[in-house]
Scaffold this motif. Sequence first.
Motif, PDB file in Angstrom:
ATOM      1  N   PRO A   1      24.065  25.131  53.617  1.00  0.00           N
ATOM      2  CA  PRO A   1      24.900  24.254  52.800  1.00  0.00           C
ATOM      3  C   PRO A   1      24.266  22.866  52.749  1.00  0.00           C
ATOM      4  N   ILE A   2      24.699  22.094  51.792  1.00  0.00           N
ATOM      5  CA  ILE A   2      24.252  20.703  51.660  1.00  0.00           C
ATOM      6  C   ILE A   2      25.347  19.906  52.372  1.00  0.00           C
ATOM      7  N   TYR A   3      25.017  19.336  53.506  1.00  0.00           N
ATOM      8  CA  TYR A   3      26.053  18.792  54.394  1.00  0.00           C
ATOM      9  C   TYR A   3      26.605  17.448  53.912  1.00  0.00           C
ATOM     10  N   TYR A   4      27.889  17.270  54.094  1.00  0.00           N
ATOM     11  CA  TYR A   4      28.522  15.983  53.770  1.00  0.00           C
ATOM     12  C   TYR A   4      27.993  14.902  54.693  1.00  0.00           C
ATOM     13  N   VAL A   5      27.839  13.711  54.139  1.00  0.00           N
ATOM     14  CA  VAL A   5      27.322  12.610  54.961  1.00  0.00           C
ATOM     15  C   VAL A   5      28.431  11.642  55.388  1.00  0.00           C
TER      16      VAL A   5
ATOM     17  N   PRO B   1      25.440  14.552  62.018  1.00  0.00           N
ATOM     18  CA  PRO B   1      25.523  15.989  62.338  1.00  0.00           C
ATOM     19  C   PRO B   1      26.031  16.280  63.745  1.00  0.00           C
ATOM     20  N   HIS B   2      26.689  17.440  63.879  1.00  0.00           N
ATOM     21  CA  HIS B   2      27.063  17.930  65.203  1.00  0.00           C
ATOM     22  C   HIS B   2      26.564  19.360  65.339  1.00  0.00           C
ATOM     23  N   ILE B   3      26.962  20.011  66.397  1.00  0.00           N
ATOM     24  CA  ILE B   3      26.402  21.324  66.705  1.00  0.00           C
ATOM     25  C   ILE B   3      26.766  22.382  65.648  1.00  0.00           C
TER      26      ILE B   3
ATOM     27  N   TYR C   1      24.127  24.757  64.028  1.00  0.00           N
ATOM     28  CA  TYR C   1      24.283  26.214  64.117  1.00  0.00           C
ATOM     29  C   TYR C   1      23.775  26.889  62.835  1.00  0.00           C
ATOM     30  N   THR C   2      24.247  26.418  61.686  1.00  0.00           N
ATOM     31  CA  THR C   2      23.831  27.026  60.420  1.00  0.00           C
ATOM     32  C   THR C   2      22.335  26.835  60.189  1.00  0.00           C
ATOM     33  N   THR C   3      21.843  25.637  60.435  1.00  0.00           N
ATOM     34  CA  THR C   3      20.436  25.365  60.124  1.00  0.00           C
ATOM     35  C   THR C   3      19.513  26.096  61.102  1.00  0.00           C
TER      36      THR C   3
ATOM     37  N   THR D   1      21.702  16.986  51.797  1.00  0.00           N
ATOM     38  CA  THR D   1      22.967  16.292  52.032  1.00  0.00           C
ATOM     39  C   THR D   1      23.748  16.100  50.743  1.00  0.00           C
ATOM     40  N   ASP D   2      25.058  16.250  50.888  1.00  0.00           N
ATOM     41  CA  ASP D   2      26.034  16.172  49.808  1.00  0.00           C
ATOM     42  C   ASP D   2      26.655  14.786  49.911  1.00  0.00           C
ATOM     43  N   GLU D   3      26.328  13.902  48.977  1.00  0.00           N
ATOM     44  CA  GLU D   3      26.563  12.483  49.234  1.00  0.00           C
ATOM     45  C   GLU D   3      27.570  11.805  48.325  1.00  0.00           C
TER      46      GLU D   3
ATOM     47  N   THR E   1      22.485  21.743  43.805  1.00  0.00           N
ATOM     48  CA  THR E   1      21.383  21.331  44.688  1.00  0.00           C
ATOM     49  C   THR E   1      20.451  22.490  45.014  1.00  0.00           C
ATOM     50  N   TYR E   2      21.048  23.678  45.143  1.00  0.00           N
ATOM     51  CA  TYR E   2      20.229  24.844  45.478  1.00  0.00           C
ATOM     52  C   TYR E   2      19.135  25.062  44.428  1.00  0.00           C
ATOM     53  N   MET E   3      19.431  24.633  43.189  1.00  0.00           N
ATOM     54  CA  MET E   3      18.432  24.766  42.123  1.00  0.00           C
ATOM     55  C   MET E   3      17.552  23.522  42.029  1.00  0.00           C
TER      56      MET E   3
ATOM     57  N   ILE F   1      26.100  30.119  54.665  1.00  0.00           N
ATOM     58  CA  ILE F   1      27.175  29.118  54.646  1.00  0.00           C
ATOM     59  C   ILE F   1      28.184  29.401  55.757  1.00  0.00           C
ATOM     60  N   GLY F   2      29.073  28.453  55.989  1.00  0.00           N
ATOM     61  CA  GLY F   2      30.205  28.689  56.878  1.00  0.00           C
ATOM     62  C   GLY F   2      31.336  29.314  56.067  1.00  0.00           C
ATOM     63  N   LYS F   3      32.226  29.990  56.757  1.00  0.00           N
ATOM     64  CA  LYS F   3      33.249  30.779  56.050  1.00  0.00           C
ATOM     65  C   LYS F   3      34.190  29.942  55.173  1.00  0.00           C
ATOM     66  N   GLU F   4      34.352  28.653  55.533  1.00  0.00           N
ATOM     67  CA  GLU F   4      35.349  27.843  54.815  1.00  0.00           C
ATOM     68  C   GLU F   4      34.907  27.464  53.411  1.00  0.00           C
ATOM     69  N   ILE F   5      33.616  27.651  53.091  1.00  0.00           N
ATOM     70  CA  ILE F   5      33.173  27.271  51.742  1.00  0.00           C
ATOM     71  C   ILE F   5      32.725  28.499  50.940  1.00  0.00           C
ATOM     72  N   LEU F   6      33.178  29.659  51.389  1.00  0.00           N
ATOM     73  CA  LEU F   6      32.768  30.891  50.708  1.00  0.00           C
ATOM     74  C   LEU F   6      33.295  30.948  49.269  1.00  0.00           C
TER      75      LEU F   6
ATOM     76  N   ALA G   1      28.475  34.423  54.972  1.00  0.00           N
ATOM     77  CA  ALA G   1      29.379  33.398  55.496  1.00  0.00           C
ATOM     78  C   ALA G   1      29.576  33.645  56.987  1.00  0.00           C
ATOM     79  N   HIS G   2      29.057  32.734  57.799  1.00  0.00           N
ATOM     80  CA  HIS G   2      29.246  32.909  59.245  1.00  0.00           C
ATOM     81  C   HIS G   2      30.556  32.261  59.678  1.00  0.00           C
ATOM     82  N   GLY G   3      30.921  32.496  60.933  1.00  0.00           N
ATOM     83  CA  GLY G   3      32.217  32.010  61.431  1.00  0.00           C
ATOM     84  C   GLY G   3      32.123  30.592  61.965  1.00  0.00           C
ATOM     85  N   TRP G   4      33.175  30.182  62.598  1.00  0.00           N
ATOM     86  CA  TRP G   4      33.253  28.827  63.132  1.00  0.00           C
ATOM     87  C   TRP G   4      32.890  28.792  64.591  1.00  0.00           C
ATOM     88  N   LEU G   5      32.198  27.743  64.943  1.00  0.00           N
ATOM     89  CA  LEU G   5      31.864  27.503  66.329  1.00  0.00           C
ATOM     90  C   LEU G   5      32.987  26.659  66.912  1.00  0.00           C
ATOM     91  N   LEU G   6      33.628  27.181  67.958  1.00  0.00           N
ATOM     92  CA  LEU G   6      34.733  26.458  68.576  1.00  0.00           C
ATOM     93  C   LEU G   6      34.234  25.823  69.861  1.00  0.00           C
TER      94      LEU G   6
HETATM   95  N1  MSP Z   1      29.157  19.656  51.356  1.00  0.00           N
HETATM   96  C1  MSP Z   1      29.805  20.886  51.563  1.00  0.00           C
HETATM   97  C2  MSP Z   1      28.892  22.047  51.282  1.00  0.00           C
HETATM   98  C3  MSP Z   1      28.266  22.081  49.917  1.00  0.00           C
HETATM   99  S1  MSP Z   1      27.177  23.414  49.750  1.00  0.00           S
HETATM  100  C4  MSP Z   1      26.756  23.414  48.161  1.00  0.00           C
HETATM  101  C5  MSP Z   1      30.289  20.979  53.003  1.00  0.00           C
HETATM  102  N2  MSP Z   1      29.662  20.188  53.893  1.00  0.00           N
HETATM  103  S2  MSP Z   1      29.974  20.124  55.460  1.00  0.00           S
HETATM  104  O1  MSP Z   1      29.245  19.013  55.982  1.00  0.00           O
HETATM  105  O2  MSP Z   1      31.370  20.146  55.691  1.00  0.00           O
HETATM  106  O3  MSP Z   1      29.284  21.356  56.072  1.00  0.00           O
HETATM  107  C6  MSP Z   1      29.936  22.536  56.170  1.00  0.00           C
HETATM  108  C7  MSP Z   1      29.016  23.544  56.815  1.00  0.00           C
HETATM  109  O4  MSP Z   1      28.535  23.083  58.059  1.00  0.00           O
HETATM  110  C8  MSP Z   1      29.753  24.812  57.125  1.00  0.00           C
HETATM  111  O5  MSP Z   1      29.844  25.633  55.992  1.00  0.00           O
HETATM  112  C9  MSP Z   1      28.876  25.372  58.213  1.00  0.00           C
HETATM  113  O6  MSP Z   1      27.728  25.893  57.659  1.00  0.00           O
HETATM  114  C10 MSP Z   1      28.535  24.132  59.011  1.00  0.00           C
HETATM  115  N3  MSP Z   1      29.550  23.821  60.020  1.00  0.00           N
HETATM  116  C11 MSP Z   1      30.156  22.620  60.218  1.00  0.00           C
HETATM  117  N4  MSP Z   1      30.961  22.714  61.312  1.00  0.00           N
HETATM  118  C12 MSP Z   1      30.912  23.944  61.813  1.00  0.00           C
HETATM  119  C13 MSP Z   1      31.452  24.575  62.941  1.00  0.00           C
HETATM  120  N5  MSP Z   1      32.271  23.979  63.776  1.00  0.00           N
HETATM  121  N6  MSP Z   1      31.098  25.865  63.135  1.00  0.00           N
HETATM  122  C14 MSP Z   1      30.223  26.519  62.331  1.00  0.00           C
HETATM  123  N7  MSP Z   1      29.688  25.936  61.285  1.00  0.00           N
HETATM  124  C15 MSP Z   1      30.065  24.668  60.933  1.00  0.00           C
HETATM  125  O7  MSP Z   1      31.157  21.755  53.269  1.00  0.00           O
END
Ligand code: MSP
Length: 639
Positions: free
Chosen positions: A9-13, A17-19, A23-25, A49-51, A230-232, A248-253, A277-282
């Motif tokens: 995924p393109i992570y929100y800024v 970052p945290h674990i 995990y995904t990367t 990054t999703d900015e 962004t993927y393109m 991706i993580g499951k919440e953005i499936l 779509a992987h699960g959540w790390l608790l």
């Molecule tokens: N910006 C969107 C994604 C756009 S993709 C076109 C977004 N960003 S995010 O910063 O919230 O990142 C979400 C992703 O980070 C999750 O889908 C997952 O890959 C990873 N994770 C963030 N926290 C996580 C956990 N606690 N456990 C597992 N993965 C997590 O959503």
Amino acid sequence: MSKYYLTTPIYYVNAPPHIGHAYTTIAADAIKRLKRIQGFEPVVLTTGTDEHGQKIERAAAAANKSPQKFTDLISNEFRQQWKTLDLQTDRFQRTTDPKHAKVVQDLFDRCVKSGYIYKSQYTGEYCVSCEAYVTDAKPGDPCPDCGRPTETVTEENFYFKLSAFGDRLLKFYEDQPDFIQPESRRNEVIAFVKQGLKDVSMSRTTIKWGIPVANEAPHVFYVWFDALSTYMSAVDGEGLWPADLHLIGKEILRFHAVYWPAFLWAADLPLPKKLFAHGWLLFENDKMSKSKGNMVRATPIKEALGADALRYYLLREVVFGQDGNFSYEALVQRYNSDLANGLGNLSSRTLALIHQNFGGKIPAGPGDAAIAEASKAAVDAAANAYERLEFSKALEAIWGFIGALDRFIVERAPWNLAKSGDTAKLADTLYTAAEALRIVTALVYPVIPESAAKIWAQLGFRTPLDAIRTADLAWGKLAEGQEIEPATGVFPRADTKLMIEKMKEGEAAELIRQQTLMGAKVEAKTADNSSHISIDDFIKIDLRVGEVKSASAVKGADKLLHLQVDIGEPQPRSIVAGIALAYKPEALVGRKVVIVANLAPRKLRGLESQGMIVAASLEGGNPVLASFLEDVPIGARLK
Ligand code: MSP
């Protein structure tokens, strides 16, 4: 061979970052390495990054920074994080990059041309955190995804006719059952689409921080349209699209499995091949969140135990696709039992026996037939599991084989064979162990690349492990006579308690660093809540000139030195200092240093530290000891 293009995924800024992000990367990096072994060429991994959007705008305002300055800062944290973890990301695409804006606009224009975009008025509830409209909600209702209160918005927007794609999507999921993985997630998506799809907004007029829709001010693109593109844009013009995998993580499936295919169909562009779509790390069985203060960061774990320990733990302990738990205790336990005792032992024992008995040269094969058979079974089981991204199953199969090898070595008792002079059997035994170790090393490489490369080099290979291909995993490829290197421990055993302490200390420091970066005045919590201290505060610190009487390395800690420092007291002070990477012990003897003499003593690695040496701490560099240009007497106080 064909290309393989995968994405994280393109992570929100809005925060560093945290674990969870790591995990995904990390998983994406492991998949990239696997695909290379399978012979795909090139294998390209995009992250970024999703900015844009309100969430980021607000985070920037809270940090007292302009959105651009703020996003530059946090985006760089993500970039650095992947570097620190040695992840092989090929493209780091920011949504604020002009090249990206062009691709978003093109994609939109194609959707307009095909008639799937229209303008309409909207009043409704919006979740700023998820950047999504919430249908059937009353003002202030909680968002069904994150629980935060929604906000009422009224605006004229561009809309995308998602409602027109329901049947096509359902047929597509049926025709391509592998598109959404794992299976349980696929079922959730199908159920969602079956409920009927509503059109989605493609633009916003209430937000400034976004990509402007050309000739349509004040419209900016809806963040999810912006983000998915962004993927393109990351590989624009390179012939890599469509992606082979979006991880991706499951919440953005939903955005990936429903919106994204529809956008691409409307634009008449090919769809990605697969979503996983992987699960959540608790954290200790609780959802990690900033407000709960139970977030964990990856860098301190890497610094204490190594990146491979973290990678192994995450991919072995958590069933990929399901939620999983992170705990420091379990991490160290896994490290000790599977890496230090399991693979580490097999490797050092095998190499040491070859040094002792065959002068450091691989003896003659072909090796034990039953182990060769077990090796083939392990290679097949691991390959099948890896292919389905079942990392924990693959690793279980590999460690099952490591267990079989341990039993084989114990049964053959090479130490007895050496005594009794049965050289042929001894050679066969050690060839078997070394050849099996070669195969195991190649099999674990995608998951623990740094350690695998070390074992590989110790086995005497000059070619990089990265160049290994599936065909090399067959039994009997290890050449007789290959000269091995001296065996040095790849996974030193960790003292559980000390290691956890070290990681938690690192985590606390990293948290403060990140918070400071975000503009928080973390260290300013003195009584009057200002960042100034009074002279009385300063006087409390007893800074003294001392002379180093002796210095020595600390066993098992490559950064620490144990010093005896004379500060004019009857006995020199015992001080443990983290300066071993910058100073050789012998270079310190006789040198004048500054120490904090009234710091509460503490034990480090079993050694008492009665003070702290003052040094300039350079970000990412070595410490530099404070010293004097003129001579100063031992014991002098700094005031
Ligand atoms: N910006 C969107 C994604 C756009 S993709 C076109 C977004 N960003 S995010 O910063 O919230 O990142 C979400 C992703 O980070 C999750 O889908 C997952 O890959 C990873 N994770 C963030 N926290 C996580 C956990 N606690 N456990 C597992 N993965 C997590 O959503």
